[in-house]
Design an enzyme around this catalytic site. Structure first.
Site, PDB file in Angstrom:
ATOM      1  N   PRO A 162      60.057  41.867  64.481  1.00 58.03           N
ATOM      2  CG  PRO A 162      57.890  42.347  64.065  1.00 58.03           C
ATOM      3  CD  PRO A 162      58.740  41.258  64.289  1.00 58.03           C
ATOM      4  CD  GLU A 163      65.145  43.009  68.227  1.00 55.09           C
ATOM      5  OE1 GLU A 163      65.809  43.846  68.641  1.00 55.09           O
ATOM      6  OE2 GLU A 163      65.615  41.913  67.699  1.00 55.09           O
TER       7      GLU A 163
END
Length: 271
Positions: A2-3
């Site tokens: 996850p960014e």
DNA sequence: AGATGTCCCTGGAAGC
DNA sequence: TGCTTCCAGGGACATC
């Protein structure tokens, strides 16, 4: 992994549903990166007001206090009225009147930390040094250029550090630098004003498009309602080593920068 | 102060 | 086949 886009997509997928919910119980399983920071029973009865995002952190605001949630690199949240039985990778669970929020995180790089307020020491420690939000009006080209001027490290590593601008992780740093035509090894201080402007636009473009597509699902990301993202279908360079550049057909190259993989096109991206 | 290296963790892939 | 080793990565932390 996850960014910013994945975290934002996660936020959007349950923020409206959980707002107004009352906490029935909280369970913390196997240790995540840090302890919760309060007794789980302390949260019983609290009202969820809204869910915000700062960098890659989700901030779940209660009528009193805030929960900081980080997905690490393998975490995902689910929020549903009814839940499958917990499995060994479910490490946090908050049962509310509107449904149950659960963090699943096989690698346990994630975190759930309680703070009395966003200005409390526990929160400041995590949020205090974060750079500007790339999708906000505060992300300004002149300011960006000024900040980069003072950094001698490579532009890729400066982006990843999150001190100048937040939310750009390994995937989107490679992608944004490709879009801007900038070699990842170039010292941040050597970027001209026009190239800073191109990079600024590229960061906003790639992040906004990724959010619109529901994030990337390279390995195991899904939003809190179970949807997968589709951005990886658009990747220009990430994980494409040896494959032809989508613009010039030169083989995409890979290298290591600060223990991280970088992908770039040796023809399209200039030092 | 900025830059750099180390560490945390575990599933899956690759190597022997 | 079954073992070992490597790798992915965010970010706090220690060190220079």
């Amino acid at each position: 992994m996850p960014e910013l886009p994945e975290v934002e997509v996660t936020r959007l997928s349950f923020a409206l549903e959980i707002a107004g919910a009352q906490v029935i119980s909280v369970h913390m399983g196997k240790a995540l990166r840090w302890p919760l920071g309060c007794a789980p029973t302390l949260l019983t009865g609290r009202l969820v007001q809204n869910v915000r995002r700062r960098g890659k952190y989700l901030l779940i605001d209660f009528d009193h206090g805030v929960l900081l949630v980080h997905l690490g690199m393998s975490g995902s949240l689910s929020f549903a009225p009814q839940l499958r039985p917990a499995d060994i990778h479910d490490h946090f669970e908050m049962v509310t009147t509107r449904g149950t929020l659960r963090l699943t995180d096989p690698r346990r790089f994630g975190a759930v930390v309680y703070a009395d307020s966003q200005d409390a020491p526990q929160a400041r420690k995590l949020l205090g040094k974060l750079g500007v939000e790339p999708l906000s009006d505060d992300f300004d080209v002149d300011r960006f250029h000024f900040e980069l001027k003072g950094r001698k490290a490579s532009i890729k590593q400066v982006l990843l550090a999150g001190v100048v601008v937040v939310g750009v992780g390994n995937i989107y740093a490679s992608e944004a630098l490709f879009l801007a035509g900038i070699r990842p090894t170039l010292s941040a201080s050597r970027l001209s004003r026009p190239r800073c402007a191109r990079l600024h636009a590229a960061i906003q473009d790639v992040l906004a498009r990724a959010v619109a597509k529901g994030g990337s699902t390279l390995r195991n990301f899904s939003s809190a309602n179970g949807d997968s993202g589709h951005f990886q279908l658009d990747a220009m360079v990430y994980a494409r080593q040896g494959q032809p550049c989508r613009v010039c057909s030169a083989p995409i190259k890979t290298m290591r920068q600060g223990q991280r993989s970088t992908f770039y096109c040796p023809h399209c991206q200039k030092a």
